[in-house]
Scaffold this active site. Sequence first.
Site, PDB file in Angstrom:
ATOM      1  N   LYS A  24       0.837  -1.211   0.000  1.00  0.00           N
ATOM      2  CA  LYS A  24       0.000   0.000   0.000  1.00  0.00           C
ATOM      3  C   LYS A  24       0.868   1.255   0.000  1.00  0.00           C
ATOM      4  CE  LYS A  24      -1.973   1.847   3.965  1.00  0.00           C
ATOM      5  NZ  LYS A  24      -1.726   3.292   4.019  1.00  0.00           N
ATOM      6  N   ASN A  25       1.777   1.344   0.942  1.00  0.00           N
ATOM      7  CA  ASN A  25       2.524   2.589   1.074  1.00  0.00           C
ATOM      8  C   ASN A  25       3.469   2.827  -0.102  1.00  0.00           C
ATOM      9  OD1 ASN A  25       1.155   3.233   3.368  1.00  0.00           O
ATOM     10  ND2 ASN A  25       2.767   2.592   4.791  1.00  0.00           N
ATOM     11  N   ARG A  99      -3.635  10.093   3.873  1.00  0.00           N
ATOM     12  CA  ARG A  99      -2.445  10.829   4.260  1.00  0.00           C
ATOM     13  C   ARG A  99      -1.498  11.021   3.060  1.00  0.00           C
ATOM     14  NH1 ARG A  99      -0.261  14.062   8.000  1.00  0.00           N
ATOM     15  NH2 ARG A  99       1.962  13.687   8.227  1.00  0.00           N
ATOM     16  N   CYS A 123      -4.939   8.001   9.080  1.00  0.00           N
ATOM     17  CA  CYS A 123      -5.269   7.511  10.421  1.00  0.00           C
ATOM     18  C   CYS A 123      -4.927   8.587  11.449  1.00  0.00           C
ATOM     19  CB  CYS A 123      -4.463   6.257  10.731  1.00  0.00           C
ATOM     20  SG  CYS A 123      -4.952   4.860   9.743  1.00  0.00           S
ATOM     21  N   ARG A 128       0.073  14.830  13.158  1.00  0.00           N
ATOM     22  CA  ARG A 128       0.750  14.368  11.943  1.00  0.00           C
ATOM     23  C   ARG A 128       1.110  15.586  11.088  1.00  0.00           C
ATOM     24  NH1 ARG A 128      -1.684   8.792   9.689  1.00  0.00           N
ATOM     25  NH2 ARG A 128       0.397   8.752   8.791  1.00  0.00           N
ATOM     26  N   PRO A 129       2.094  16.349  11.520  1.00  0.00           N
ATOM     27  CA  PRO A 129       2.450  17.566  10.782  1.00  0.00           C
ATOM     28  C   PRO A 129       3.196  17.237   9.489  1.00  0.00           C
ATOM     29  CG  PRO A 129       3.978  17.221  12.595  1.00  0.00           C
ATOM     30  CD  PRO A 129       2.987  16.091  12.664  1.00  0.00           C
ATOM     31  N   ILE A 130       3.280  18.235   8.575  1.00  0.00           N
ATOM     32  CA  ILE A 130       4.138  18.055   7.393  1.00  0.00           C
ATOM     33  C   ILE A 130       5.190  19.175   7.340  1.00  0.00           C
ATOM     34  CG2 ILE A 130       2.469  16.725   6.023  1.00  0.00           C
ATOM     35  CD1 ILE A 130       1.960  19.295   4.380  1.00  0.00           C
ATOM     36  N   ASP A 131       5.545  19.640   8.541  1.00  0.00           N
ATOM     37  CA  ASP A 131       6.516  20.740   8.602  1.00  0.00           C
ATOM     38  C   ASP A 131       7.856  20.388   7.953  1.00  0.00           C
ATOM     39  OD1 ASP A 131       6.485  18.993  10.953  1.00  0.00           O
ATOM     40  OD2 ASP A 131       8.197  20.162  11.636  1.00  0.00           O
ATOM     41  N   ASP A 320       3.527   0.250  12.211  1.00  0.00           N
ATOM     42  CA  ASP A 320       2.282  -0.228  11.602  1.00  0.00           C
ATOM     43  C   ASP A 320       1.986  -1.692  11.943  1.00  0.00           C
ATOM     44  OD1 ASP A 320       1.946   2.276  10.600  1.00  0.00           O
ATOM     45  OD2 ASP A 320       2.333   1.767   8.502  1.00  0.00           O
ATOM     46  N   ARG A 412      -9.035  -0.366   3.829  1.00  0.00           N
ATOM     47  CA  ARG A 412      -8.130   0.646   3.258  1.00  0.00           C
ATOM     48  C   ARG A 412      -6.789   0.012   2.901  1.00  0.00           C
ATOM     49  NH1 ARG A 412      -6.588   4.888   7.115  1.00  0.00           N
ATOM     50  NH2 ARG A 412      -5.162   5.118   5.393  1.00  0.00           N
TER      51      ARG A 412
HETATM   52  C1  UD1 Z   1       4.214   6.678   6.920  1.00  0.00           C
HETATM   53  C2  UD1 Z   1       3.199   5.592   6.680  1.00  0.00           C
HETATM   54  C3  UD1 Z   1       2.536   5.201   7.992  1.00  0.00           C
HETATM   55  C4  UD1 Z   1       3.588   4.828   9.033  1.00  0.00           C
HETATM   56  C5  UD1 Z   1       4.655   5.901   9.144  1.00  0.00           C
HETATM   57  C6  UD1 Z   1       5.815   5.502  10.039  1.00  0.00           C
HETATM   58  C7  UD1 Z   1       2.468   6.091   4.421  1.00  0.00           C
HETATM   59  C8  UD1 Z   1       1.388   6.573   3.527  1.00  0.00           C
HETATM   60  N1  UD1 Z   1       2.225   6.073   5.733  1.00  0.00           N
HETATM   61  O1  UD1 Z   1       3.517   7.799   7.428  1.00  0.00           O
HETATM   62  O2  UD1 Z   1       1.677   4.102   7.738  1.00  0.00           O
HETATM   63  O3  UD1 Z   1       2.962   4.669  10.290  1.00  0.00           O
HETATM   64  O4  UD1 Z   1       5.202   6.202   7.856  1.00  0.00           O
HETATM   65  O5  UD1 Z   1       6.409   4.322   9.561  1.00  0.00           O
HETATM   66  O6  UD1 Z   1       3.518   5.663   3.970  1.00  0.00           O
HETATM   67  N2  UD1 Z   1       6.840  14.101  11.519  1.00  0.00           N
HETATM   68  C9  UD1 Z   1       7.023  15.436  11.830  1.00  0.00           C
HETATM   69  N3  UD1 Z   1       7.006  16.350  10.792  1.00  0.00           N
HETATM   70  C10 UD1 Z   1       6.815  15.982   9.494  1.00  0.00           C
HETATM   71  C11 UD1 Z   1       6.646  14.613   9.195  1.00  0.00           C
HETATM   72  C12 UD1 Z   1       6.666  13.689  10.223  1.00  0.00           C
HETATM   73  O7  UD1 Z   1       7.179  15.797  12.986  1.00  0.00           O
HETATM   74  O8  UD1 Z   1       6.809  16.855   8.627  1.00  0.00           O
HETATM   75  C13 UD1 Z   1       6.852  13.086  12.623  1.00  0.00           C
HETATM   76  C14 UD1 Z   1       5.497  12.435  12.788  1.00  0.00           C
HETATM   77  O9  UD1 Z   1       4.647  13.198  13.646  1.00  0.00           O
HETATM   78  C15 UD1 Z   1       5.880  11.089  13.392  1.00  0.00           C
HETATM   79  C16 UD1 Z   1       7.242  10.781  12.750  1.00  0.00           C
HETATM   80  O10 UD1 Z   1       7.714  12.028  12.239  1.00  0.00           O
HETATM   81  O11 UD1 Z   1       6.036  11.191  14.772  1.00  0.00           O
HETATM   82  C17 UD1 Z   1       7.222   9.785  11.618  1.00  0.00           C
HETATM   83  O12 UD1 Z   1       6.296  10.164  10.639  1.00  0.00           O
HETATM   84  P1  UD1 Z   1       6.464   9.794   9.094  1.00  0.00           P
HETATM   85  O13 UD1 Z   1       7.546   8.786   8.924  1.00  0.00           O
HETATM   86  O14 UD1 Z   1       6.550  11.064   8.311  1.00  0.00           O
HETATM   87  O15 UD1 Z   1       5.061   9.107   8.776  1.00  0.00           O
HETATM   88  P2  UD1 Z   1       4.194   9.219   7.477  1.00  0.00           P
HETATM   89  O16 UD1 Z   1       5.076   9.368   6.276  1.00  0.00           O
HETATM   90  O17 UD1 Z   1       3.106  10.211   7.666  1.00  0.00           O
END
Ligand code: UD1
Length: 443
Positions: A24-25, A99, A123, A128-131, A320, A412
Amino acid sequence: MGPYSYKITGGHPLKGTVNISGSKNAVLGVLAASMMIDGECTLENVPDISDVHVMIELCRTLGASIVVDKSEEGSLILKIDPRSINTYKATGPAVSKIRASYYLLGALLARSGKASLRMPGGCNFGQRPIDLHLKAFAQMGARGARPEDINGGIITLSADPLKGARVFLDIVSVGATINVMLAATKAQGMTTINNAAKEPHIVDVANFLNAMGARIKGAGTDTIRIQGVPVLPGNFSYSIIPDQIEAGTYMIAAAVTDGDVTINNLIPTHMEPLSSKMREMGYTIEENEDNDSIRVYREKDVEILGTNIKTSPYPGFPTDLQPQAVVLLCLAKGMSKMHENVWQNRFQYVPELTRMGASINCFDRVALVSGIDSFKGATVTATDLRAGAALVCAALAANGTSYINHAGKIDRGYENIVQKLRSLGAEIDRVDDAVYYEQDAEA
Ligand code: UD1
């Protein structure tokens, strides 16, 4: 089709073989990447799951052509041609459903120097920021990437041109790593990502991008180098890697039902974080010679013992698989500890497992699990995708019948879960919500 539940009568040891679907991812990142091709491509081994259908719709809304076919095994084959894309805006309501729609930011920015996106969903397990994604885009010359630029939930980036940069991720982020790779593929010059995530699907997206004509080195290590290229010719076929998390879920389902299952079409090295923990607990995990399947069972008279697990970025234990692994710990002898190191709030399913007889105490990011003899059937709710998968594992092992409400969340990420589990001897049906509410009213 309204909300539906899974009705599961537990106590049947799972036996036989099951085939794992595409990741999926990986496919969500690959689909976004495919929007950058200056040609066509064919994607194979695409899982037929609802998140993929949402992403296909998002890409079609941009104007891309995607023809969906089905293989004999049930996976999807996609013929993709993004040359008809006529907008840089992905701002419709569907964007908030998953996401991974954030990958369209990197892909559209690379494609047209402009991207507009509604803030993504997915989820809900804490902030879940994208900063990190935005900070990296700003380093690459994108305007509009400051948090205060988000307007009514919509972010609009533009770059003229996008330039290669040295990006250091202060947190290892899967999403930021892939998004920066996407944007950097067509940026001017070289981008370096330091402290990059190393998950198997990062390597898959990089391989796909390289098949498109990108120049990416080092994916799967913590330093990735991307030399930008002006054109991505495409015209190739690509097959998605097997889903590490689906495979792990079936390994756990086999174990908790005290079954004997061979899980085919997986990559054993991707399963190592789980396999090594399961071996430590007492299970037998056998890899076949062709390196594409794993057999899971318990030798007669071997006692399964509790253990401690800490989630962390790959090659650590995947977050996961955390909820499913807690189900495994529940049925092990003695005390176990699960430490959730990636997400802030990923134990929301614990009250549901407790309704099934689990004995778990949560303190912040740690769950202390006391072993029980068995789960009991109950009516429970899937709070998110993997939580739902954990409840399925518990229900398969339970005495009696369970109803898992909001089962659409499970679909999903799990292709054909009902059929796959039935073929292993499980008693599982999809029932509509009317049955669920009747049951609930009686309870
Ligand atoms: C992806 C997976 C999700 C999995 C996660 C961790 C997809 C679509 N989803 O999510 O299933 O649980 O990896 O293996 O592939 N963070 C920040 N700022 C950011 C981005 C992330 O602080 O801009 C933090 C998040 O809050 C979290 C950590 O980094 O604590 C890891 O998140 P991240 O690896 O980015 O997860 P996703 O890519 O959203």
